[in-house]
Design a protein around this motif. Sequence first.
Motif, PDB file in Angstrom:
ATOM      1  N   GLU A 194       0.911  -1.256  -0.010  1.00 15.31           N
ATOM      2  CA  GLU A 194      -0.080  -0.015  -0.009  1.00 15.31           C
ATOM      3  C   GLU A 194       0.930   1.112  -0.044  1.00 15.31           C
ATOM      4  O   GLU A 194       1.717   1.517   0.713  1.00 15.31           O
ATOM      5  CB  GLU A 194      -1.095  -0.040   1.023  1.00 15.31           C
ATOM      6  CG  GLU A 194      -1.700   1.067   1.535  1.00 15.31           C
ATOM      7  CD  GLU A 194      -2.801   1.039   2.345  1.00 15.31           C
ATOM      8  OE1 GLU A 194      -3.870   0.393   1.937  1.00 15.31           O
ATOM      9  OE2 GLU A 194      -2.819   1.869   3.253  1.00 15.31           O
ATOM     10  N   LEU A 251       2.403  -1.863   4.675  1.00 18.30           N
ATOM     11  CA  LEU A 251       2.200  -0.559   4.607  1.00 18.30           C
ATOM     12  C   LEU A 251       3.268   0.543   4.441  1.00 18.30           C
ATOM     13  O   LEU A 251       4.208   0.658   5.096  1.00 18.30           O
ATOM     14  CB  LEU A 251       1.311  -0.342   5.970  1.00 18.30           C
ATOM     15  CG  LEU A 251       0.165  -0.792   6.348  1.00 18.30           C
ATOM     16  CD1 LEU A 251      -0.361  -0.734   7.749  1.00 18.30           C
ATOM     17  CD2 LEU A 251      -1.138  -0.776   5.107  1.00 18.30           C
ATOM     18  N   GLN A 259      -1.271   5.230   8.699  1.00 20.02           N
ATOM     19  CA  GLN A 259      -1.920   3.843   8.704  1.00 20.02           C
ATOM     20  C   GLN A 259      -0.945   2.945   9.328  1.00 20.02           C
ATOM     21  O   GLN A 259       0.034   2.931   9.639  1.00 20.02           O
ATOM     22  CB  GLN A 259      -1.714   3.623   7.134  1.00 20.02           C
ATOM     23  CG  GLN A 259      -2.849   4.494   6.348  1.00 20.02           C
ATOM     24  CD  GLN A 259      -4.133   4.552   6.724  1.00 20.02           C
ATOM     25  OE1 GLN A 259      -4.861   3.473   6.858  1.00 20.02           O
ATOM     26  NE2 GLN A 259      -4.539   5.676   7.368  1.00 20.02           N
ATOM     27  N   VAL A 264      -6.010  -0.587   9.376  1.00 21.25           N
ATOM     28  CA  VAL A 264      -6.312  -1.416   8.361  1.00 21.25           C
ATOM     29  C   VAL A 264      -7.558  -2.551   8.787  1.00 21.25           C
ATOM     30  O   VAL A 264      -8.391  -2.841   8.034  1.00 21.25           O
ATOM     31  CB  VAL A 264      -5.047  -2.563   7.792  1.00 21.25           C
ATOM     32  CG1 VAL A 264      -5.589  -3.513   6.972  1.00 21.25           C
ATOM     33  CG2 VAL A 264      -4.031  -1.422   7.255  1.00 21.25           C
ATOM     34  N   ARG A 267     -11.124  -1.238   8.614  1.00 23.36           N
ATOM     35  CA  ARG A 267     -11.654  -0.910   7.518  1.00 23.36           C
ATOM     36  C   ARG A 267     -12.635  -1.770   7.165  1.00 23.36           C
ATOM     37  O   ARG A 267     -12.637  -2.978   7.467  1.00 23.36           O
ATOM     38  CB  ARG A 267     -10.495  -0.940   6.359  1.00 23.36           C
ATOM     39  CG  ARG A 267      -9.548  -0.008   6.463  1.00 23.36           C
ATOM     40  CD  ARG A 267      -8.449  -0.256   5.315  1.00 23.36           C
ATOM     41  NE  ARG A 267      -7.261   0.645   5.404  1.00 23.36           N
ATOM     42  CZ  ARG A 267      -6.255   0.586   4.715  1.00 23.36           C
ATOM     43  NH1 ARG A 267      -6.171  -0.531   3.790  1.00 23.36           N
ATOM     44  NH2 ARG A 267      -5.197   1.532   4.825  1.00 23.36           N
ATOM     45  N   TRP A 270     -12.320  -5.663   5.884  1.00 22.70           N
ATOM     46  CA  TRP A 270     -11.115  -6.178   5.936  1.00 22.70           C
ATOM     47  C   TRP A 270     -10.846  -7.130   7.064  1.00 22.70           C
ATOM     48  O   TRP A 270      -9.794  -7.822   7.143  1.00 22.70           O
ATOM     49  CB  TRP A 270     -10.139  -5.025   6.072  1.00 22.70           C
ATOM     50  CG  TRP A 270      -9.950  -4.244   4.862  1.00 22.70           C
ATOM     51  CD1 TRP A 270     -10.991  -3.548   3.965  1.00 22.70           C
ATOM     52  CD2 TRP A 270      -8.694  -3.994   3.947  1.00 22.70           C
ATOM     53  NE1 TRP A 270     -10.543  -2.964   2.976  1.00 22.70           N
ATOM     54  CE2 TRP A 270      -9.126  -3.034   2.764  1.00 22.70           C
ATOM     55  CE3 TRP A 270      -7.520  -4.436   4.134  1.00 22.70           C
ATOM     56  CZ2 TRP A 270      -8.244  -2.571   1.953  1.00 22.70           C
ATOM     57  CZ3 TRP A 270      -6.566  -3.847   3.180  1.00 22.70           C
ATOM     58  CH2 TRP A 270      -6.878  -3.052   2.117  1.00 22.70           C
ATOM     59  N   VAL A 281      -0.229  -7.776   8.839  1.00 23.92           N
ATOM     60  CA  VAL A 281      -0.068  -6.453   8.185  1.00 23.92           C
ATOM     61  C   VAL A 281       1.081  -5.715   8.744  1.00 23.92           C
ATOM     62  O   VAL A 281       1.445  -5.714   9.995  1.00 23.92           O
ATOM     63  CB  VAL A 281      -1.364  -5.633   8.720  1.00 23.92           C
ATOM     64  CG1 VAL A 281      -1.238  -4.223   8.126  1.00 23.92           C
ATOM     65  CG2 VAL A 281      -2.553  -6.417   8.337  1.00 23.92           C
TER      66      VAL A 281
END
Length: 312
Positions: A194, A251, A259, A264, A267, A270, A281
């Motif tokens: 991302e 990220l 972020q 995340v 969201r 997700w 993540v």
Amino acid sequence: MFRRTPRLFAATLAVAALALGACAEKSPDDAPTPGGTSATAAFPVTVGNLTLDRRPEKIVSLSPTATEMLFAIGAGKQVAAVDDQSNYPPDAPKSDLSGFQPNAEAIAGKSPDLVVLSNDTNKIVEQLTTLKIPVLLTPAATTLEDTYRQLIELGTLTGHPDEAADVNNRIKDDIAKLTKDLPQRSAKLTYYHELGPELYSATSKTFIGSIYALAGLENIADASDADGKNGGYPQLSQEIIVKANPDFVFLADTKCCKQSPETVKARSGWAGVTAVKNNQVVALDDDIASRWGPRVVDLLRAVVDAVAKVPA
């Protein structure tokens, strides 16, 4: 920091400039490596169309990546000023000069004997050349070979050819060490990289994507830019990402856009993604993830460390 969009991120790559594996935890210094040729390198030297008759002692770097490279090869003491985005190493002589909107008059005011740029915004190369200021253009890398070549070019022009070769060898050795023991898997693990919360990403055809490929990962963004119309930086949708169900989310927008694994997970939709469910993540350093200099090893290390935690 700036937010990541395809054009802006491309500019970030082009103007912004991972540390060497052996030196990753050390602050770069200006001391020549053993056997270095800083004091004995012969001039004049030529790189492309640029010839320098003598070793430059007042270098202006308008690229964070070039700044990192210059200090890594021992040319830091020759750097007189760096742009406002050059934040590594911490002791680089930061100024208000801009690499995004370079101003020839302001650059000339530093009386440089070499200017290093990563893009030719507003035909700045022509402007500086007219002012008789030597310029080296070091465009954003698309492969590791570009990184190695730029380090050699900078080493040649600054009188540090041996040190530049040593840096390259250390990068190559560290990459080999990081990747040699990766587990063999029947199916590749997948990932989403991302660039910003607007869900822009980078495909395998980009420099960033090539680093993930070294770790044996499969990029979910590739299908979204199969025709290359997005230049390797497509904008995905939540639906595409959730459906692809990546094993990892990396990220590169932790500094610019705050972020994190927590944002995340929050969201919509997700929470069921494999990367979120399995706590895979990974928060990266924005700067390291957007530059192609010697700290590329740090980016690969972060990826390999994450992958190594997943049983084969």
